[in-house]
Design an enzyme around this catalytic site. Structure first.
Site, PDB file in Angstrom:
ATOM      1  N   LYS A   1      34.809  61.072 105.910  1.00 32.56           N
ATOM      2  CA  LYS A   1      34.380  60.111 106.932  1.00 32.56           C
ATOM      3  C   LYS A   1      32.849  60.056 106.992  1.00 32.56           C
ATOM      4  CE  LYS A   1      33.428  60.265 111.310  1.00 32.56           C
ATOM      5  NZ  LYS A   1      32.375  59.235 111.429  1.00 32.56           N
TER       6      LYS A   1
ATOM      7  N   GLU B   1      27.384  72.871 108.004  1.00 27.55           N
ATOM      8  CA  GLU B   1      25.936  72.785 107.770  1.00 27.55           C
ATOM      9  C   GLU B   1      25.368  72.056 108.972  1.00 27.55           C
ATOM     10  OE1 GLU B   1      22.627  71.501 107.286  1.00 27.55           O
ATOM     11  OE2 GLU B   1      23.222  70.308 105.543  1.00 27.55           O
TER      12      GLU B   1
ATOM     13  N   CYS C   1      17.793  67.969 108.536  1.00 23.58           N
ATOM     14  CA  CYS C   1      18.197  69.213 109.195  1.00 23.58           C
ATOM     15  C   CYS C   1      17.254  70.358 108.868  1.00 23.58           C
ATOM     16  CB  CYS C   1      19.630  69.571 108.826  1.00 23.58           C
ATOM     17  SG  CYS C   1      19.946  69.428 107.072  1.00 23.58           S
TER      18      CYS C   1
ATOM     19  N   GLU D   1      16.159  70.918 118.309  1.00 22.68           N
ATOM     20  CA  GLU D   1      16.037  70.008 117.172  1.00 22.68           C
ATOM     21  C   GLU D   1      15.789  68.598 117.717  1.00 22.68           C
ATOM     22  OE1 GLU D   1      19.642  69.235 114.781  1.00 22.68           O
ATOM     23  OE2 GLU D   1      18.395  69.583 113.021  1.00 22.68           O
TER      24      GLU D   1
HETATM   25  P1  NDP Z   1      27.157  64.377 115.107  1.00 26.33           P
HETATM   26  O1  NDP Z   1      27.254  65.820 114.821  1.00 26.33           O
HETATM   27  O2  NDP Z   1      27.832  63.822 116.306  1.00 26.33           O
HETATM   28  O3  NDP Z   1      27.675  63.546 113.858  1.00 26.33           O
HETATM   29  C1  NDP Z   1      27.961  64.030 112.568  1.00 26.33           C
HETATM   30  C2  NDP Z   1      29.280  63.467 112.056  1.00 26.33           C
HETATM   31  O4  NDP Z   1      30.367  63.991 112.814  1.00 26.33           O
HETATM   32  C3  NDP Z   1      29.409  61.953 112.194  1.00 26.33           C
HETATM   33  O5  NDP Z   1      30.155  61.447 111.105  1.00 26.33           O
HETATM   34  C4  NDP Z   1      30.160  61.826 113.491  1.00 26.33           C
HETATM   35  O6  NDP Z   1      30.775  60.577 113.647  1.00 26.33           O
HETATM   36  C5  NDP Z   1      31.153  62.943 113.366  1.00 26.33           C
HETATM   37  N1  NDP Z   1      31.729  63.436 114.621  1.00 26.33           N
HETATM   38  C6  NDP Z   1      31.269  63.299 115.884  1.00 26.33           C
HETATM   39  N2  NDP Z   1      32.068  63.941 116.760  1.00 26.33           N
HETATM   40  C7  NDP Z   1      33.063  64.515 116.039  1.00 26.33           C
HETATM   41  C8  NDP Z   1      34.186  65.336 116.350  1.00 26.33           C
HETATM   42  N3  NDP Z   1      34.436  65.700 117.597  1.00 26.33           N
HETATM   43  N4  NDP Z   1      34.987  65.754 115.352  1.00 26.33           N
HETATM   44  C9  NDP Z   1      34.724  65.417 114.071  1.00 26.33           C
HETATM   45  N5  NDP Z   1      33.692  64.642 113.718  1.00 26.33           N
HETATM   46  C10 NDP Z   1      32.850  64.204 114.665  1.00 26.33           C
HETATM   47  O7  NDP Z   1      25.635  63.997 115.137  1.00 26.33           O
HETATM   48  P2  NDP Z   1      24.972  62.708 115.858  1.00 26.33           P
HETATM   49  O8  NDP Z   1      24.936  61.634 114.892  1.00 26.33           O
HETATM   50  O9  NDP Z   1      25.617  62.420 117.169  1.00 26.33           O
HETATM   51  O10 NDP Z   1      23.524  63.261 116.138  1.00 26.33           O
HETATM   52  C11 NDP Z   1      23.255  64.053 117.289  1.00 26.33           C
HETATM   53  C12 NDP Z   1      22.226  65.099 116.968  1.00 26.33           C
HETATM   54  O11 NDP Z   1      22.708  65.983 115.979  1.00 26.33           O
HETATM   55  C13 NDP Z   1      20.951  64.557 116.361  1.00 26.33           C
HETATM   56  O12 NDP Z   1      20.079  64.143 117.343  1.00 26.33           O
HETATM   57  C14 NDP Z   1      20.455  65.723 115.555  1.00 26.33           C
HETATM   58  O13 NDP Z   1      19.696  66.566 116.394  1.00 26.33           O
HETATM   59  C15 NDP Z   1      21.697  66.417 115.140  1.00 26.33           C
HETATM   60  N6  NDP Z   1      22.080  66.107 113.749  1.00 26.33           N
HETATM   61  C16 NDP Z   1      21.885  67.051 112.825  1.00 26.33           C
HETATM   62  C17 NDP Z   1      22.212  66.804 111.520  1.00 26.33           C
HETATM   63  C18 NDP Z   1      21.988  67.830 110.485  1.00 26.33           C
HETATM   64  O14 NDP Z   1      22.167  67.561 109.299  1.00 26.33           O
HETATM   65  N7  NDP Z   1      21.613  69.026 110.870  1.00 26.33           N
HETATM   66  C19 NDP Z   1      22.731  65.527 111.069  1.00 26.33           C
HETATM   67  C20 NDP Z   1      22.963  64.594 112.152  1.00 26.33           C
HETATM   68  C21 NDP Z   1      22.633  64.895 113.425  1.00 26.33           C
HETATM   69  P3  NDP Z   1      29.888  59.373 114.287  1.00 26.33           P
HETATM   70  O15 NDP Z   1      28.614  59.283 113.571  1.00 26.33           O
HETATM   71  O16 NDP Z   1      30.680  58.215 114.028  1.00 26.33           O
HETATM   72  O17 NDP Z   1      29.730  59.748 115.722  1.00 26.33           O
END
Ligand code: NDP
Length: 445
Positions: free
Chosen positions: A151, A225, A259, A356
């Site tokens: 996904k 990760e 990240c 972060e």
């Molecule tokens: P999320 O952790 O919510 O999103 C990452 C992925 O997980 C997306 O595909 C998301 O779907 C999906 N997801 C969300 N909720 C669930 C769940 N309960 N079960 C399974 N999958 C889920 O990150 P956000 O995009 O909301 O970002 C929020 C914060 O996270 C950022 O501000 C940043 O600080 C951090 N972040 C860190 C990352 C890293 O690589 N370390 C990467 C991205 C974010 P969908 O996008 O459709 O919500």
């Protein structure tokens, strides 16, 4: 199909790019069944050398379609085309080439004479490097003989859909790779599905913890990760101009949506004024704007929600007493934009030094001795990466052995290679991606 759809927009213009299907539980179920069928009847039965041919083919097609993929990534994500063209897409191809090489050599990977795949992998990825994160997940899974349901993030589904087309173009047997688009609910349906043998997640620490809790009562193997708050440490003997390039690359590459971004700059006190002056001069030359212009250095923030989070934490930084500075820079009227920002006078207790921000915001702290640098760098719940800038090789080794970070870069930053394992300590997650170590996550060992 469950029938719902959502729009994906260009973060640079807010223009609607496409309408995308929102996969519901029944869609996820069908995708998992397709992956199971393909695993049982086709993919796990193929010799490694045959799987390798498909991975090579995918790598070649990614190279052939590199321009198209780079443009699509920049449109949907907002990142500068220079980065998607020169970093993301070449690394995507490199990951498939690298893992194609492993597919018929798994018995030499150190996991026993006949390492077996796990089965069906459910993979959820974020929006910061959409196609690259897909490659990090899918290439090792397929090389080891697993099938996948992946996904992509809600705001960046387009390159994953283009990848599905590439799989068809490569004649990959049906069901080996399944892409389900949707938001968090779709991700939840996937990772909690009983037909999944392995979960791989990259994203926020908060969602990572939720997934860990959901997987705990099951036998699913899990790799996470998650976030980071990396220290980029500059010693007084470091070449200043080179270090400044590393600082800029560390936090302003991909708008800081990284990240492992070097979001905490630790400068030795004796060179603080010199480094800060050089950094400010350099930031005045950065060009912010149209992601599709090849001269652009800083593109758009990926979403309105992420922009709100960056704004909020920056306001908190000011309210807590840190000094905020940005170069003069005109922001486009439409779209989601945030200027490169530097906070000085930051203390370790400030939220901008601990949380972060995931945006183009740098927090600057100082130190006097290497021991103090180590203590400050490790004073975080995260542990994904760190950078060390010094001319002394012995100091690099001394620091690297004390920094609690999965990756330590010396006199460089944000360098990635498929042969090099990547992953975190503490709340940055567990498991490694890339290299020989990354294979372990997809083998029954
Ligand atoms: P999320 O952790 O919510 O999103 C990452 C992925 O997980 C997306 O595909 C998301 O779907 C999906 N997801 C969300 N909720 C669930 C769940 N309960 N079960 C399974 N999958 C889920 O990150 P956000 O995009 O909301 O970002 C929020 C914060 O996270 C950022 O501000 C940043 O600080 C951090 N972040 C860190 C990352 C890293 O690589 N370390 C990467 C991205 C974010 P969908 O996008 O459709 O919500």
């Amino acid at each position: 199909m469950d029938g719902r759809a959502f729009k994906t927009i260009s973060p640079a213009t807010e223009e609607v790019l496409a309408e995308v299907t929102e996969a519901g539980p029944a869609d996820v179920d069908r995708a998992v069944s397709a992956a199971r069928q393909a695993y049982e009847h086709t993919w796990s039965r193929l010799p490694g050398a045959e799987r390798a041919k498909y991975l090579f083919r995918i790598a070649r097609i990614v190279q052939e379609r590199a321009r198209e993929l780079a443009v699509l990534e920049s449109l949907d994500n907002g990142k500068p085309i220079r980065e998607s063209r020169d970093v993301d897409i070449p690394l995507v191809a490199a990951h498939f080439f690298y893992h194609a090489g492993w597919a018929d050599k798994l018995e030499y990977a150190g996991y026993g004479p006949v390492p077996r795949p796990l089965g069906v992998a459910g993979q959820v990825i974020p929006w910061n490097f959409p196609l690259l994160m897909l490659a990090w997940k899918i290439a090792p899974a397929l090389a080891c003989g697993n099938t996948v349901v992946l996904k992509p993030a809600e705001t960046t589904p387009l390159t994953a859909l283009a990848f599905a087309e590439i799989c068809q173009q490569a004649d990959l047997p049906p069901g080996v790779v399944n892409i389900v688009t949707g938001a968090g609910e779709t991700g939840r349906a996937l990772v909690t599905h009983p037909g999944i043998d392995k979960v791989a997640f990259t994203g926020s620490t908060e969602v990572g913890k939720e997934i860990a809790r959901a997987c705990a009562p099951s036998r699913k193997k899990l790799t996470l990760e998650l976030g980071g708050k990396a220290a980029n440490i500059v010693f007084e003997d470091a070449p200043v101009d080179q270090a400044v390039e590393g600082i800029v690359n560390g936090i302003f590459f991909n708008q800081g949506h990284v990240c492992c971004a070097g979001s905490r700059l630790l400068v030795q006190e004796s060179v603080y004024a010199e480094v800060l002056a050089a950094l400010r001069r350099r930031l005045e030359t950065l060009r912010l704007g149209d992601p599709l212009d090849k001269n652009t250095d800083v593109g758009a923030i990926n979403s309105a929600a992420q922009l709100a989070k960056i704004r909020e934490l920056s306001e908190v930084g000011e309210a807590e007493g840190a000094q905020r500075w940005s170069p003069p820079c005109e922001l486009p009227v439409k779209g989601f934009w945030f200027p490169p920002t530097v906070f000085t006078g930051v203390s370790q207790a400030h939220r901008i030094a601990r949380e972060e921000i995931f945006g183009p915001v740098l927090s600057v702290l100082t130190f006097r001795t290497p021991a103090e640098a180590v203590e400050k760098a490790n004073n975080t719940p995260y542990g994904l990466s760190a950078g060390v800038w010094t001319e002394k090789g012995s100091l690099i080794l001394w620091m690297a052995s004390r920094l609690r970070a999965g990756v330590v870069w010396a006199n460089t930053f944000n360098k990635f290679d498929p042969a090099s394992p990547f992953g975190g300590y503490k709340e940055s997650g567990y498991g490694r991606e890339g290299g020989r170590h990354g294979l372990e996550a997809y083998l029954d060992v």
